[in-house]
Design an enzyme around this catalytic site. Structure first.
Site, PDB file in Angstrom:
ATOM      1  N   TYR A 148      51.213  42.956  14.244  1.00  0.00           N
ATOM      2  CA  TYR A 148      51.045  42.316  15.767  1.00  0.00           C
ATOM      3  C   TYR A 148      52.530  43.676  16.814  1.00  0.00           C
ATOM      4  O   TYR A 148      51.405  43.258  17.586  1.00  0.00           O
ATOM      5  CB  TYR A 148      51.304  40.841  15.808  1.00  0.00           C
ATOM      6  CG  TYR A 148      50.675  39.621  15.385  1.00  0.00           C
ATOM      7  CD1 TYR A 148      49.022  39.984  15.777  1.00  0.00           C
ATOM      8  CD2 TYR A 148      50.881  38.718  14.580  1.00  0.00           C
ATOM      9  CE1 TYR A 148      47.984  39.122  15.316  1.00  0.00           C
ATOM     10  CE2 TYR A 148      49.732  37.928  14.121  1.00  0.00           C
ATOM     11  CZ  TYR A 148      48.172  38.265  13.996  1.00  0.00           C
ATOM     12  OH  TYR A 148      47.317  37.404  13.878  1.00  0.00           O
ATOM     13  N   GLU A 200      60.669  49.894  27.848  1.00  0.00           N
ATOM     14  CA  GLU A 200      59.518  49.997  28.569  1.00  0.00           C
ATOM     15  C   GLU A 200      58.257  48.954  27.678  1.00  0.00           C
ATOM     16  O   GLU A 200      57.554  47.975  29.087  1.00  0.00           O
ATOM     17  CB  GLU A 200      58.729  51.507  28.020  1.00  0.00           C
ATOM     18  CG  GLU A 200      59.120  52.381  28.821  1.00  0.00           C
ATOM     19  CD  GLU A 200      58.346  52.357  30.365  1.00  0.00           C
ATOM     20  OE1 GLU A 200      57.271  51.401  30.333  1.00  0.00           O
ATOM     21  OE2 GLU A 200      58.666  52.726  31.445  1.00  0.00           O
ATOM     22  N   GLU A 253      55.755  41.400  32.769  1.00  0.00           N
ATOM     23  CA  GLU A 253      54.704  41.729  33.330  1.00  0.00           C
ATOM     24  C   GLU A 253      53.668  40.547  32.975  1.00  0.00           C
ATOM     25  O   GLU A 253      52.923  40.377  34.376  1.00  0.00           O
ATOM     26  CB  GLU A 253      54.132  43.643  33.421  1.00  0.00           C
ATOM     27  CG  GLU A 253      54.613  44.322  34.523  1.00  0.00           C
ATOM     28  CD  GLU A 253      54.795  45.380  34.416  1.00  0.00           C
ATOM     29  OE1 GLU A 253      55.174  46.424  34.277  1.00  0.00           O
ATOM     30  OE2 GLU A 253      53.142  45.972  33.735  1.00  0.00           O
ATOM     31  N   ASP A 270      60.742  43.565  39.343  1.00  0.00           N
ATOM     32  CA  ASP A 270      61.601  44.227  39.991  1.00  0.00           C
ATOM     33  C   ASP A 270      62.834  44.927  38.611  1.00  0.00           C
ATOM     34  O   ASP A 270      63.268  45.898  38.854  1.00  0.00           O
ATOM     35  CB  ASP A 270      62.019  43.899  41.374  1.00  0.00           C
ATOM     36  CG  ASP A 270      61.448  43.878  42.565  1.00  0.00           C
ATOM     37  OD1 ASP A 270      59.943  44.705  42.455  1.00  0.00           O
ATOM     38  OD2 ASP A 270      61.212  43.476  43.564  1.00  0.00           O
TER      39      ASP A 270
HETATM   40  N1  LIG Z   1      52.858  38.305  41.584  1.00  0.00           N
HETATM   41  C1  LIG Z   1      53.664  39.154  42.490  1.00  0.00           C
HETATM   42  N2  LIG Z   1      54.773  38.362  43.313  1.00  0.00           N
HETATM   43  C2  LIG Z   1      55.490  39.299  43.981  1.00  0.00           C
HETATM   44  N3  LIG Z   1      55.340  40.429  43.733  1.00  0.00           N
HETATM   45  C3  LIG Z   1      54.871  40.987  42.616  1.00  0.00           C
HETATM   46  C4  LIG Z   1      53.793  39.930  42.287  1.00  0.00           C
HETATM   47  N4  LIG Z   1      53.482  40.983  41.729  1.00  0.00           N
HETATM   48  C5  LIG Z   1      53.717  42.765  41.739  1.00  0.00           C
HETATM   49  N5  LIG Z   1      54.690  42.556  42.643  1.00  0.00           N
HETATM   50  C6  LIG Z   1      55.576  43.061  42.778  1.00  0.00           C
HETATM   51  O1  LIG Z   1      54.889  44.782  43.309  1.00  0.00           O
HETATM   52  C7  LIG Z   1      55.686  46.023  42.237  1.00  0.00           C
HETATM   53  C8  LIG Z   1      54.535  46.523  41.115  1.00  0.00           C
HETATM   54  O2  LIG Z   1      53.638  45.368  40.421  1.00  0.00           O
HETATM   55  P1  LIG Z   1      53.703  45.416  38.573  1.00  0.00           P
HETATM   56  O3  LIG Z   1      52.710  44.523  38.286  1.00  0.00           O
HETATM   57  O4  LIG Z   1      52.946  46.445  39.088  1.00  0.00           O
HETATM   58  O5  LIG Z   1      54.873  45.928  38.293  1.00  0.00           O
HETATM   59  P2  LIG Z   1      55.796  47.283  37.543  1.00  0.00           P
HETATM   60  O6  LIG Z   1      56.732  46.657  36.858  1.00  0.00           O
HETATM   61  O7  LIG Z   1      55.442  48.217  39.178  1.00  0.00           O
HETATM   62  O8  LIG Z   1      54.785  48.339  36.729  1.00  0.00           O
HETATM   63  P3  LIG Z   1      54.246  49.757  35.556  1.00  0.00           P
HETATM   64  O9  LIG Z   1      55.725  48.956  35.594  1.00  0.00           O
HETATM   65  O10 LIG Z   1      53.452  49.296  35.241  1.00  0.00           O
HETATM   66  O11 LIG Z   1      54.957  50.400  36.968  1.00  0.00           O
HETATM   67  C9  LIG Z   1      57.040  44.717  41.518  1.00  0.00           C
HETATM   68  O12 LIG Z   1      58.004  45.458  41.254  1.00  0.00           O
HETATM   69  C10 LIG Z   1      56.880  43.131  42.379  1.00  0.00           C
HETATM   70  O13 LIG Z   1      58.111  43.413  43.727  1.00  0.00           O
END
Ligand SMILES: Nc1ncnc2c1ncn2[C@@H]1O[C@H](COP(=O)(O)OP(=O)(O)OP(=O)(O)O)[C@@H](O)[C@H]1O
Length: 155
Positions: free
Chosen positions: A41, A94, A101, A121
């Site tokens: 897994y 990562e 996520e 974030d």
């Molecule tokens: N459901 C949500 N509500 C509020 N903000 C969101 C939501 N989903 C994503 N975000 C915002 O969009 C950004 C990008 O989302 P994503 O799911 O692509 O995460 P990521 O960490 O940037 O992805 P990766 O690591 O693959 O680049 C997040 O950092 C966040 O600020």
């Protein structure tokens, strides 16, 4: 029969501790039956991240290159260990970022939520911080030796 040791959470209504989970993880859909299956897994997680996360692939290639460069430059054992630990930390961040996520998306689906934003974030920030640390390690261990190697050919 669940074991006696249980995770507990305070019940605000009556001020008592109430069980939220047991050690045999009753809430889990499935629990890996053996160490070998656990590895399977875990490998599935690495494979998923590699196939779906561009940043993970970039870090795998950069990390492989850094280890190759370290061997080429004859870093000593401690230096190689530091490079290896740093690469491992970035890749682990990562993977945790990818896991978080998924959990956030599972929870809020496609709706906007301020707490989902904070969680994603901050997870992305953890990757950024570990990547900056990796750049510092590469700058202090790899670049000086690389410079000593190429400098004579530049003059
Ligand atoms: N459901 C949500 N509500 C509020 N903000 C969101 C939501 N989903 C994503 N975000 C915002 O969009 C950004 C990008 O989302 P994503 O799911 O692509 O995460 P990521 O960490 O940037 O992805 P990766 O690591 O693959 O680049 C997040 O950092 C966040 O600020």
């Amino acid at each position: 029969m669940p074991p006696e040791i249980q995770a507990q959470t305070p019940d605000r209504a009556n001020g008592k501790l109430v069980p939220i989970a047991t050690l045999n993880r009753d809430l889990s859909w499935q629990v890996a039956p053996s160490l070998l299956v656990s590895f399977k897994y875990a490998w599935a997680g690495v494979s998923y991240a590699f196939q779906t996360q561009r940043n993970f692939r970039v870090h795998v290639f950069v990390g492989t290159f850094a280890i190759g460069l370290g061997l080429f430059l004859h870093l000593d054992a401690v230096e190689m260990a530091i490079v290896g630990l740093t690469i491992g930390a970035v890749l682990a961040m990562e993977l945790l970022n990818t896991a978080l996520e998924s959990v956030v998306d599972l929870t809020v689906k496609q709706s906007y939520h301020e707490l989902a934003k904070i969680a994603k974030d901050c997870a992305a920030a953890a990757v950024l911080v570990s990547s900056l640390a990796a750049i510092c390690v590469a700058s202090s261990l790899l670049l000086p030796k690389l410079w000593l190697l190429v400098e004579p050919h530049l003059l």
